[in-house]
Design an enzyme around this catalytic site. Sequence first.
Site, PDB file in Angstrom:
ATOM      1  CG  HIS A   1      -5.677   6.708   1.000  1.00 19.65           C
ATOM      2  ND1 HIS A   1      -5.497   8.068   1.090  1.00 19.65           N
ATOM      3  CD2 HIS A   1      -5.932   6.453  -0.299  1.00 19.65           C
ATOM      4  CE1 HIS A   1      -5.655   8.623  -0.101  1.00 19.65           C
ATOM      5  NE2 HIS A   1      -5.924   7.661  -0.962  1.00 19.65           N
ATOM      6  CG  PHE A   2      -1.211   6.001   0.091  1.00 16.70           C
ATOM      7  CD1 PHE A   2      -1.800   5.109  -0.796  1.00 16.70           C
ATOM      8  CD2 PHE A   2      -1.432   7.348  -0.086  1.00 16.70           C
ATOM      9  CE1 PHE A   2      -2.565   5.582  -1.865  1.00 16.70           C
ATOM     10  CE2 PHE A   2      -2.189   7.819  -1.139  1.00 16.70           C
ATOM     11  CZ  PHE A   2      -2.767   6.934  -2.028  1.00 16.70           C
TER      12      PHE A   2
END
Length: 140
Positions: free
Chosen positions: A46-47
Site C-alpha cells: 500500500h502502495f
Amino acid sequence: MLSREQIMGIIPHRPPMLLVDEVELIEDGAIGTLHLTGDEFFFQGHFPGNPIMPAVFQLEALAQVGAVALLSIPEFQGKTAVYTGIDKAKFRTMVKPGDTLRMEIRFVKRRGPMAVAEGVVLVGDKKAAEAEIKCAVVMD
C-alpha cells in the site's frame, strides 16, 4: 508514560497489529505515539513505490490508544474493548514511513461498558485523521 510492554498488558493486540508504541493516560482519555519505520506490513502493498499508511489503520491505532485508556479503568481491567461504530471520520494528509503519529483521544460519553470518544491523529502539527469512535467493553 506506558511502554509497549505495559500496553500489551492492558490490550490484547500483538505485533503486527499492535499499532501504538507509548501511551500517556490523561483525564478522560489518552495520548499515544506510533513511530513508523517503513517495515510495517501494510506498507508492503500500500502502495509499492509510494507507501502510505492505510486510513483504516490510522483509525485502528487511534482506537487502540482509546482502548488503553478505557481498559485502565479498574472496573474494566482484564477485559477487551471492541468497536461498535465509527462516525465523522475524515482523512487530511498521507502518512508515510518515517512519520511519528501522535494520537489524542478523549471520552465524550461513557455509560457502563459503552463509550464514545473523539480523536485525532497528528503528524507533526498536521492533522492526518479524525473520528468519533464508539466502543464497548466485553468479557474475553
